[in-house]
Design an enzyme around this catalytic site. Structure first.
Site, mmCIF file in Angstrom:
data_model
loop_
_atom_site.group_PDB
_atom_site.id
_atom_site.type_symbol
_atom_site.label_atom_id
_atom_site.label_comp_id
_atom_site.label_asym_id
_atom_site.label_seq_id
_atom_site.Cartn_x
_atom_site.Cartn_y
_atom_site.Cartn_z
ATOM 1 N N ASN A 174 77.429 -36.875 92.943
ATOM 2 C CA ASN A 174 77.831 -35.687 92.229
ATOM 3 C C ASN A 174 79.283 -35.566 92.162
ATOM 4 O OD1 ASN A 174 77.837 -32.828 91.423
ATOM 5 N ND2 ASN A 174 78.742 -32.638 93.202
ATOM 6 N N TYR A 222 88.560 -39.141 81.589
ATOM 7 C CA TYR A 222 87.383 -38.671 82.003
ATOM 8 C C TYR A 222 86.166 -39.059 81.152
ATOM 9 C CZ TYR A 222 83.853 -35.056 83.355
ATOM 10 O OH TYR A 222 82.732 -34.258 83.808
ATOM 11 N N LYS A 231 83.072 -41.362 82.812
ATOM 12 C CA LYS A 231 81.725 -41.180 82.769
ATOM 13 C C LYS A 231 80.586 -41.904 81.878
ATOM 14 C CE LYS A 231 81.858 -37.428 85.494
ATOM 15 N NZ LYS A 231 80.795 -37.341 86.851
ATOM 16 N N THR A 242 82.129 -23.403 86.994
ATOM 17 C CA THR A 242 82.601 -24.187 88.109
ATOM 18 C C THR A 242 84.071 -24.091 88.235
ATOM 19 O OG1 THR A 242 82.396 -26.164 86.957
ATOM 20 C CG2 THR A 242 80.407 -25.608 88.203
#
Length: 254
Positions: A90, A157, A161, A194
């Site tokens: 995670n 990023y 991913k 978040t």
């Protein structure tokens, strides 16, 4: 015979990792948390319910620390009682939010190390240590919609991913031909409320072309709670018969 499910979760101090761990605190579960900081709220909750929860301090940028932590964890697991062993990769970082050419070498290296290389190393040790164990084994990689959609300012990023999703697919094929295979999946959680989203909203518009859209996500109440996302993910893991190698998107599950 007394049986247990074992869970290894990275990035548990906050955000989705915290929410996942909170919901894993249940009877017959043993949880191993890997993060730089401990979350005392989780420790106290687990202790109050008599659930074993162990914290391992680890900088995921350092290969030797990752190796050492996995060795410690797998010497703790009683394989004879293992009804299931799960690794949830995670932990992730969004920075640098800036175009290539403006990002520093260290920023790029840190992003790829945490988002891609660490999950690869954690997964390889997970598979090594469990290769002779005939039980439910699952690796869950937390992906992102950015894996499939390039954005100005997110080159690092998006790439890390996307690499994680390809890693999921490749390892799943490898596992098809072994005696005691693990199921390997990716899960894209969508936009959540978040600290990572807060970081995005505080970025420079010159560095991130879609800044206003992400500000609107919060203003319009479109950010899902981490608790909701964790519930959907764990329902998939326990009740959804996950397909080896599949990239799951939360938008297809709600």
């Amino acid at each position: 015979m007394y049986v247990l499910k074992y869970f290894i979760v990275t990035g548990t101090s906050r955000g989705l990792g915290k929410a996942i761990t909170e919901q894993l605190i249940a009877k017959d579960h043993t949880i191993f948390c890997i993060s730089r900081k401990q979350n005392n709220e989780l420790k106290n909750l687990a202790s109050s319910q008599g659930i074993p929860l162990y914290y391992f301090s680890c900088d995921l940028q350092k290969v030797e620390e990752v190796e050492r932590v996995m060795e410690k964890i797998f010497t703790t697991i009683d394989f004879s009682s293992a009804e299931g062993i799960y690794l949830i990769n995670n932990a992730g970082v969004i920075q640098p939010i800036k175009p290539i050419g403006k990002a520093t070498s260290n920023e790029i290296a840190t992003n790829v190390q945490v988002n891609l290389i660490a999950p690869m190393i954690l997964s390889t040790y997970f598979i090594q240590y469990t290769s002779n164990i005939n039980t439910v084994k699952m690796i869950i990689n937390i992906s992102s919609g950015a894996a499939n959609r390039p954005s100005v300012g997110w080159a690092t990023y998006c790439s890390s991913k996307s690499g994680l999703d390809m890693f999921t697919k490749a390892v799943s094929i490898e596992q098809e031909n072994v005696a005691n295979p693990a199921v390997v999946i990716s899960f894209s959680p969508g936009i959540m409320d978040t600290d990572m989203q807060a970081d995005i909203r505080q970025s420079d518009k010159d560095d991130f072309a879609e800044l206003e859209k992400f500000v609107e996500f919060e203003q319009q109440g479109l950010l899902r709670s981490t608790e909701t996302v964790a519930k959907i993910l764990l329902n998939l893991v326990f009740n959804g018969l996950p397909v080896n190698g599949k990239i799951y998107d939360i938008k297809e599950m709600i």
